[in-house]
Each structure stands twice: as structure tokens, then as C-alpha cells.
Design a protein around this motif. Structure first.
Motif, mmCIF file in Angstrom:
data_model
loop_
_atom_site.group_PDB
_atom_site.id
_atom_site.type_symbol
_atom_site.label_atom_id
_atom_site.label_comp_id
_atom_site.label_asym_id
_atom_site.label_seq_id
_atom_site.Cartn_x
_atom_site.Cartn_y
_atom_site.Cartn_z
ATOM 1 N N GLU A 183 35.508 21.677 69.275
ATOM 2 C CA GLU A 183 35.276 22.959 69.933
ATOM 3 C C GLU A 183 35.797 24.136 69.107
ATOM 4 O O GLU A 183 35.208 25.213 69.115
ATOM 5 N N ARG A 184 36.898 23.929 68.382
ATOM 6 C CA ARG A 184 37.471 25.036 67.607
ATOM 7 C C ARG A 184 36.495 25.496 66.525
ATOM 8 O O ARG A 184 36.341 26.701 66.292
ATOM 9 N N ALA A 185 35.841 24.529 65.859
ATOM 10 C CA ALA A 185 34.885 24.889 64.811
ATOM 11 C C ALA A 185 33.713 25.676 65.387
ATOM 12 O O ALA A 185 33.246 26.652 64.795
ATOM 13 N N TRP A 186 33.258 25.265 66.577
ATOM 14 C CA TRP A 186 32.167 26.000 67.224
ATOM 15 C C TRP A 186 32.606 27.426 67.559
ATOM 16 O O TRP A 186 31.858 28.385 67.371
ATOM 17 N N ALA A 187 33.824 27.567 68.052
ATOM 18 C CA ALA A 187 34.316 28.892 68.435
ATOM 19 C C ALA A 187 34.472 29.804 67.223
ATOM 20 O O ALA A 187 34.265 31.017 67.314
ATOM 21 N N GLN A 188 34.848 29.230 66.073
ATOM 22 C CA GLN A 188 35.061 30.038 64.873
ATOM 23 C C GLN A 188 33.770 30.346 64.131
ATOM 24 O O GLN A 188 33.733 31.264 63.305
#
Length: 409
Positions: free
Chosen positions: A314-319
């Protein structure tokens, strides 16, 4: 306080660049031209020239480490900071040494801090003017001579080809200025290449250069010195797709990985008769890694450009940028997620069908695809994290690696 406008002026044809600078000064008497001559940088010396009205100052700088980064950090950026203060000029022309690529300089303008802020907080970066000698540019952009062999600045550990510099200067341009002389056929071929390499850039002959040189009325599609994200669409600015004067864009898209060894062999097809290749690739042996492939003339580089979003969390998607998330979602594959091959090849003297056939043959076959990822990891892989072709020792800080590090940070 109104920010002064900043124009970045570049090109291999030094007489044309100087003539363009003179034209800008004639259009606006309140313009300062800042130039750092890097021909002595290997010995720790840089010659700075600053012109503003009747003022014409020459200064020899002694740099402890003798490198381009030192020049930018220790003098060029501070000079721009000082010129942008009260009482400074209305416009500044940053006249780049011919060995420099404007993308790296513009990235520094946008991101390197001087007194706690980037220079673009103090100046209005209007864009990039690139001077192109139509009589020699296409040969420069498709050859394999090094920058040093042309007699430009010998930068430490610099193994770039002249083609990489020529293409990089033109690719980022908002205005392309034709200088020098060429016959009608050479001019037509050069224009056909430039229309596909820098489709959003305006093109004008030096003799007809007018207020357009001030970059005051650029269209919304203008780049204005902003480097591309490696996940941005590759066909920027709607370039012509039809063949013209033997020049054509080839678009390769596939949803299966490359066999590393076969791709390594197929890359020869990108080094002869090709002006530019750029795009994202996926190797079977590295299912998580986005690799960026970039060629100019007889030189090619591949570098790590982050990870695919599939499986990244999820962090990669958010960034990720909204554009990248949208592209990934629209093209999502039930097995491979956002993994894909996306390459654009600009040919000028090669058969596009043959180039496409060579690259397509490097993809995994149906049988190899069915064997699964565990078997893919055992395939022979001649690529390091940074790879240059023709094969040789690492090239220090290649242009592609510098940009990829910038995008990641």
C-alpha cells in the motif's frame, strides 16, 4: 518582488549558441548571460563569464575537486541566487557548456537547495533553448564518438558519447534553433527526427529568431525544463507516427518478460540506424524491478528505476503519482499486474520491422512462460544493475543513472 525569468541555453554548435545569446541580449537589454566554460575542469579550473549590459566579467575559479557537481553547487547556483536578488536583471540566460546535458542542470535548479530553497523559488524557469546545426547534428546524434573525442570538456570518469549529449540537449528543448547550414534533404531529415524527438518544441531558424527566443508564449504542453518521470507516457507531445524521410517511431508494448540473454543479443539492433530508444523493460530474472533502457546513437544504458506496483504494498501505491496509479489500473494484468514492456524506438536508417522482430524474439516463448517464475530466475542474466552497451566497465555516473537517482529521491 517579481522573479526574474531564467532561460537555459544549450547546444553543441558553439557559434550558434553564442549568436542566439546575442539575439536575446538585443531583444532585452536587461538580460544577464552567465556561462561556465568547463574545458579546464579536469585540472580544477573553470572559467566563468558574466555579461549584463556593459558589464563583461571573466573569472577563473579554482575548484578543489574539479567536477561538474562542485561547479554547480559552489558557484553556478550561488551566482544565480545573487543575480535573482534586488537590483538584478529582468532575465537571466544560463549558457551551458556544450558538454552539459540540460536535464541534469534543470534538475539541480529544481531540487538543490541554496539558502534553504531551490533556485526556482527565486527565478521563473521559462524553459530550454537548444541550438542545432542541421549540417552536423544528425551525424552527432547517431554516432559513437565520445564527448572527449570531440574536444569538449574532459569530465572525470566521463564515457558519454556525443550522441547522448546531442539527443539529451534536443529532447528537453522548448525551442529548437536551427543554426549552421545544410542542404534541403539533410534539413528535412533533421526536422523529421526533431519532430519525433521533441514534438512539443517549437522550431525556428536563427535568421528568423524573434521574440520567441524569450520563451514568453509557450503552449501548456511545453516542458519548461521539467525532466520526465520514468513512469510517464513515452509518447509525450503527440509526435508524428507516419514515416518521413526514412524516419519513423516504433512502439513496442508486450505483457510478457524478456529473456535476459536474448535481449542482450537483440540490443545490437538498437545501436545501428537508430537515433533514440527509451522506455521501461521487465526481465524474467528480476520480476520486481522496473528497468529503464535508454540509447542514443551507438551507446545504450540500462538502469534500475524502482519496483513495479504489483506486490509492492500500500505504501508504494500511496507514493506513486496519480498518473502512474491510473496507468497501472487501466492496464492491470490478472497474472502480471502492471509489469509490461514499453519501448519507443526512433529509427532513421534502420528497418522498423526488423528492429521489432529482433526485440519480439527476445521475449519469453509460450513454453518458457508456462514454465513459471522459478524457472525464469535460473535463466542466464548478463545484466548488472547498471549496464552499458557496447559492454565495458561501468561508466562512472552515466546520464541515465543520474536521472533515475533523482527520480527516486
Amino acid at each position: 518582488m517579481t522573479r526574474p525569468e531564467l532561460l537555459v541555453l544549450t547546444g553543441l554548435h558553439e557559434p550558434g549558441v553564442e549568436a542566439t545569446a546575442a539575439r536575446i541580449r538585443a531583444l532585452d537589454p536587461d538580460v544577464a548571460v552567465l556561462h561556465h566554460d568547463l574545458r579546464g575542469v579536469a585540472t580544477g579550473r573553470v572559467h566563468r563569464r558574466l555579461r549584463h549590459g556593459a558589464r563583461d566579467e571573466h573569472t577563473v575559479l579554482e575548484l578543489a575537486h574539479g567536477c561538474v557537481s562542485c561547479t554547480l553547487r559552489e558557484d553556478l547556483l550561488p551566482q544565480l541566487h545573487a543575480l535573482s536578488g534586488p537590483g538584478g536583471p529582468r532575465r537571466i540566460v544560463l549558457h551551458l557548456d556544450p558538454a552539459l546535458e540540460p536535464e541534469q542542470v534543470c534538475w539541480s535548479l529544481l531540487h538543490v537547495l541554496v539558502d534553504g530553497a531551490p533556485i526556482t523559488d527565486r527565478v521563473d524557469l521559462r524553459g530550454v533553448l537548444t541550438c542545432v546545426d542541421a549540417g552536423s547534428w544528425l551525424d552527432d546524434a547517431t554516432g559513437d564518438a565520445t564527448v572527449a573525442e570531440r574536444g569538449f570538456a574532459e569530465l572525470p570518469d566521463d564515457e558519454r558519447t556525443l550522441a547522448q549529449v546531442a539527443v539529451g540537449q534536443a529532447e528537453l528543448a522548448d525551442l529548437l534553433v536551427h543554426t549552421g547550414t545544410a542542404d534541403a534533404w539533410q534539413l528535412a531529415r533533421t526536422d523529421a527526427v526533431l519532430a519525433r524527438l521533441a514534438p512539443s518544441a517549437q522550431r525556428v531558424h536563427l535568421a528568423a529568431l524573434d521574440e520567441r527566443a524569450l520563451l514568453a508564449d509557450l503552449p501548456p504542453s511545453a516542458r519548461r525544463g521539467r525532466p520526465d518521470d520514468v513512469h510517464a507516457p513515452l509518447l509525450r507531445g503527440q509526435p508524428p507516427l507516419a514515416r518521413d524521410c526514412g524516419v519513423q517511431l516504433l512502439v513496442l508494448a508486450a505483457r510478457r518478460p524478456f529473456h535476459p540473454e536474448r535481449l542482450h543479443e537483440a540490443m545490437d539492433a538498437l545501436l545501428d540506424g537508430v537515433v533514440r530508444t527509451r522506455g521501461r523493460i521487465w526481465l524474467a530474472t528480476r520480476p520486481d524491478a522496473v528497468l529503464w533502457l535508454e540509447s542514443a546513437g551507438g551507446g545504450l544504458q540500462i538502469g534500475h528505476a524502482g519496483d513495479w506496483l504489483d506486490g509492492a504494498g500500500e505504501r508504494a501505491w500511496a507514493q506513486a503519482s496519480p498518473e502512474r496509479r491510473a496507468m497501472a489500473s487501466l492496464g492491470w494484468h490478472p497474472r502480471f499486474g502492471d509489469r509490461a514492456q514499453d519501448l519507443v524506438v526512433l529509427v532513421h536508417d534502420a528497418d522498423p520491422a526488423e528492429v521489432e522482430e529482433r526485440l519480439s524474439a527476445a521475449l519469453l516463448t509460450d513454453a518458457e512462460l508456462a514454465a513459471g517464475e522459478e524457472s525464469w530466475r535460473a535463466l542466464p542474466d548478463p545484466f548488472g544493475w547498471w549496464h552499458t552497451d557496447p559492454c565495458g566497465p561501468p561508466a562512472g555516473l552515466p546520464a541515465v543513472s543520474a536521472r533515475t537517482e533523482q527520480e527516486e529521491h
